[in-house]
Design a protein around this motif. Structure first.
Motif, PDB file in Angstrom:
ATOM      1  N   GLU A 111      69.859  83.269  56.656  1.00  0.00           N
ATOM      2  CA  GLU A 111      69.990  81.865  56.263  1.00  0.00           C
ATOM      3  C   GLU A 111      69.225  81.565  54.981  1.00  0.00           C
ATOM      4  N   ASP A 112      68.087  82.234  54.789  1.00  0.00           N
ATOM      5  CA  ASP A 112      67.319  82.050  53.554  1.00  0.00           C
ATOM      6  C   ASP A 112      68.110  82.545  52.342  1.00  0.00           C
ATOM      7  N   GLY A 115      70.676  79.997  51.560  1.00  0.00           N
ATOM      8  CA  GLY A 115      70.009  78.883  50.881  1.00  0.00           C
ATOM      9  C   GLY A 115      69.725  79.204  49.423  1.00  0.00           C
ATOM     10  N   PRO A 130      74.340  72.779  54.431  1.00  0.00           N
ATOM     11  CA  PRO A 130      72.870  72.870  54.448  1.00  0.00           C
ATOM     12  C   PRO A 130      72.243  72.490  55.789  1.00  0.00           C
ATOM     13  N   GLN A 131      72.814  71.496  56.477  1.00  0.00           N
ATOM     14  CA  GLN A 131      72.256  71.080  57.768  1.00  0.00           C
ATOM     15  C   GLN A 131      72.405  72.181  58.815  1.00  0.00           C
ATOM     16  N   GLU A 134      69.807  74.839  58.096  1.00  0.00           N
ATOM     17  CA  GLU A 134      68.474  74.371  58.492  1.00  0.00           C
ATOM     18  C   GLU A 134      68.287  74.465  60.003  1.00  0.00           C
ATOM     19  N   THR A 135      69.287  74.054  60.764  1.00  0.00           N
ATOM     20  CA  THR A 135      69.217  74.123  62.228  1.00  0.00           C
ATOM     21  C   THR A 135      69.098  75.571  62.686  1.00  0.00           C
ATOM     22  N   ASP A 138      65.658  76.990  61.816  1.00  0.00           N
ATOM     23  CA  ASP A 138      64.636  76.464  62.726  1.00  0.00           C
ATOM     24  C   ASP A 138      64.663  77.209  64.068  1.00  0.00           C
TER      25      ASP A 138
END
Length: 147
Positions: A111-112, A115, A130-131, A134-135, A138
């Protein structure tokens, strides 16, 4: 086990200009855990844990020039730690680093990398908004066993 994005073929990432390509593979192991570190039984829904054992995430240009390479391949080369390669397209002649150098970094989640691609101008799809990243990131951070 190893899983590769797009069967190991570079995946085209849309931008407002020239596209980038992503090659990604992750080595992993699925572990069954019946009891936690404290000896108590683990709920069935949390019994299996996937552990990353290595990865190769490489961002390239249209003509296959490496832009960035996020690598962690224990036992394959002299460098076992997670590291970054900066591609020659980012370097000027006489730069103090070369594309062959291993710049030590912490472990990097897939995911990084996605991003980072968005920071580089890649247009996210509806699936990889993006959301969503982020989820997922996390959740990954909550369950990882390293810091």
């Amino acid at each position: 086990m190893t899983i590769s994005l797009n069967s190991g073929e570079p995946s085209k990432m849309r931008t407002g200009g020239k596209p980038f390509f992503l090659e990604a593979s992750i080595q992993f192991m699925v572990e069954e855990r019946r009891a936690g570190r404290d000896g108590r039984p683990i709920p069935r829904s949390e019994r299996y844990k996937v552990s990353t054992k290595g990865y190769m995430y490489t961002i390239t240009t249209e003509d296959s020039q490496e832009v960035l390479g996020f690598h962690w391949h224990p036992g394959r080369e002299a460098v076992d730690e997670p590291h970054l390669h900066v591609g020659t397209v980012n370097l000027v002649q006489g730069a103090p680093i070369t594309r062959k150098q291993h710049i030590m970094v912490g472990r990097v989640a897939f995911e990084d990398v996605l991003g980072t691609l968005m920071q580089m101008g890649v247009v996210p799809s509806k699936v990889i908004a993006p959301q969503v990243l982020e989820t997922n990131l996390d959740t990954f951070k909550r369950y990882r066993t390293w810091s």
